[in-house]
Design an enzyme around this catalytic site. Sequence first.
Site, PDB file in Angstrom:
ATOM      1  N   HIS A 200      39.911   0.971  76.921  1.00  0.00           N
ATOM      2  CA  HIS A 200      39.596   2.371  77.145  1.00  0.00           C
ATOM      3  C   HIS A 200      40.569   3.294  76.424  1.00  0.00           C
ATOM      4  O   HIS A 200      40.193   4.310  75.870  1.00  0.00           O
ATOM      5  CB  HIS A 200      39.701   2.660  78.651  1.00  0.00           C
ATOM      6  CG  HIS A 200      38.445   3.217  79.193  1.00  0.00           C
ATOM      7  ND1 HIS A 200      37.719   2.612  80.180  1.00  0.00           N
ATOM      8  CD2 HIS A 200      37.770   4.329  78.869  1.00  0.00           C
ATOM      9  CE1 HIS A 200      36.668   3.331  80.446  1.00  0.00           C
ATOM     10  NE2 HIS A 200      36.670   4.369  79.665  1.00  0.00           N
ATOM     11  N   CYS A 520      28.934  -7.130  50.383  1.00  0.00           N
ATOM     12  CA  CYS A 520      29.525  -6.756  51.676  1.00  0.00           C
ATOM     13  C   CYS A 520      30.980  -7.199  51.843  1.00  0.00           C
ATOM     14  O   CYS A 520      31.534  -7.087  52.916  1.00  0.00           O
ATOM     15  CB  CYS A 520      28.682  -7.296  52.831  1.00  0.00           C
ATOM     16  SG  CYS A 520      28.716  -9.074  52.956  1.00  0.00           S
TER      17      CYS A 520
HETATM   18  C1  PEP Z   1      33.335 -12.290  52.631  1.00  0.00           C
HETATM   19  O1  PEP Z   1      33.710 -13.457  52.585  1.00  0.00           O
HETATM   20  O2  PEP Z   1      33.403 -11.512  51.668  1.00  0.00           O
HETATM   21  C2  PEP Z   1      32.760 -11.729  53.870  1.00  0.00           C
HETATM   22  C3  PEP Z   1      32.186 -10.564  53.893  1.00  0.00           C
HETATM   23  O3  PEP Z   1      32.886 -12.469  55.006  1.00  0.00           O
HETATM   24  P1  PEP Z   1      34.270 -12.629  55.811  1.00  0.00           P
HETATM   25  O4  PEP Z   1      35.244 -11.635  55.244  1.00  0.00           O
HETATM   26  O5  PEP Z   1      33.962 -12.388  57.227  1.00  0.00           O
HETATM   27  O6  PEP Z   1      34.644 -14.037  55.528  1.00  0.00           O
END
Ligand code: PEP
Length: 588
Positions: A200, A520
Amino acid sequence: MRILQGRPVSAGVVVARASLVQERPLPPIEHTRSLLSVESEITRLEAAIAQTLKQLAKLREKLASLPEEGREEISALLSVYERMLSHSRLVRAARARILQDALTAEAAVQQESDALALRAGPQPGMPEEEIEAARRRAGEFREVARRLLRNLTGVSFRAFSNIPTGTVLVAEQVRPADAALIDPNRIAAVLSEGGGVTDHTAIMMRALNVPAVLAIPQLSEIVRDGDLLIVNGTTGSIILHPDAPTLAKARDTMAEEARERKGIGRLRRLPARLLSGEDIELLANVELPAELPLLLRNGAVGIGLLRSEFLFDEELPLPDEDGQYAVYAGMVSDMEGRITTIRVLDWGGEKGIARLRQLGLPAGDEAENPAMGMRGLRLLLAHPEILEVQLAAILRASLIGPVRILLPMVTSTNEIIAAREHYERVAKRLRRRGVKIPADLPPLGIMIETPAAALTTDALVRQADFLAVGTNDLTMYTLAVDRASSMTSELYSPLHPAVLRLIRASADDAFRSHRPICVCGELAADARAVALLIGLGIRSFSMNAAALPRVKRMIRSLTLDSCDTLCRQAMLTSDPIELQKLVRQFAV
Ligand code: PEP
Ligand code: MG
């Protein structure tokens, strides 16, 4: 110069002097048996309750000056305290103790609140999703008792009101209700030695938008009133007595953040569109539900990567299907129609070490080359019961809003085929059980984070509905550099020609087969690298939510031509240092 490290809970860099706020400790309760009459003790208790309610009402008055988001959170918390002081179990039981056992009001409040906190707190065997709420509830009993005891013993609360404007509040412990006393226009940042009574406190600090770092060991011994500090609420580091160059750098970061903040509100509503008209999809990487408000504030159009391995406390059993469903369903619902991409558990390597041990597998240092062994999808296919429970929970949650499922650490088509078989089996089983799930199953995608996956994307796309390039692992596996090791960190760079060529190979196969592809890894949070990747044809990026405004601002200043030019030059560069220089110097 000295550097301290704590738990970062609310982002932002601040340079300011420390203001120490100490709380006088409560005296130990010496007499449990009252020397006064029972009536007098009851009167003392009633007076303490009345005074506490009055103080809470005063706190409530202060809420008007807080940002709206913080106001709601704190108001709800104050209501809980108020309820606990009016005909509650705590008050009734304390009264009964005084009447039956002739206890002092202090002893009655202390004993009863301890007992109630213990009963309300986490219990052995409790489902994981209930633990945080139980902890919070126990904390609420303790906080109300602390307030009553201060009023009974006349030991005053600490005052935040006389802290000089623009200083960093340094306290042993910061409690959630203290947030009502923290004026974000006056207090530059908050530091505490304690970890915050519950999550919190962290939520409150974020809601108030005050940079904060908690759980800093020995803070109150090391920091003195008036010390100059650089607080970094993003990384959790605190620099004490900084030298001139460090100070200048921190001030630059502060100025940059101030500029960013100014533009964020406006930016959130603007599309992530190139000057030449192409739309770019900006999504967020998420590890905990608490990150969703920032994600929405910063204008993400969805979750591009939910790292589900961080959702559940590793020391506790993994929640069953219903338990996991509750967590996914809550998040999907909070996303209000935006896409939620849930990656199934990526245990192994540096993650999920406790889980590996629970499964009887060597973990961390005990394992040889942990990043190259049982990890991600490999591990789940070896333990299909875990995969199937998670898939069932996600499938049920997908009825609430748009969901995609992502498989981590893929190296070959067989793995995707096997995962899909489990997926379809789970769907069939749920339908047989009469559980409602969407007629069209959510898309099943894969992470491209091994060179093997990048180089065989043409084959993998036949089994995968979408692709997400994880540049963090792709860099590690391509360059043979451990992403978690500080010894080789200068060698670890996603802006290496080999990594870029792999991304290009994978992206080209994705385009040819009309499969959506998103980047990502951390590279997506690097605005200039995003320009390069747009040049490669990528139109979707997922990053930590804090980076979204910076990346969106960059995107809105680019043309496709400028991205293409950068990309062409980059692809002709084979020297990693030259390549990094080229991207760093890229100016719109
Ligand atoms: C990555 O490997 O780039 C990824 C997004 O996954 P993590 O960082 O969770 O391994
Ligand atoms: Mg990864």
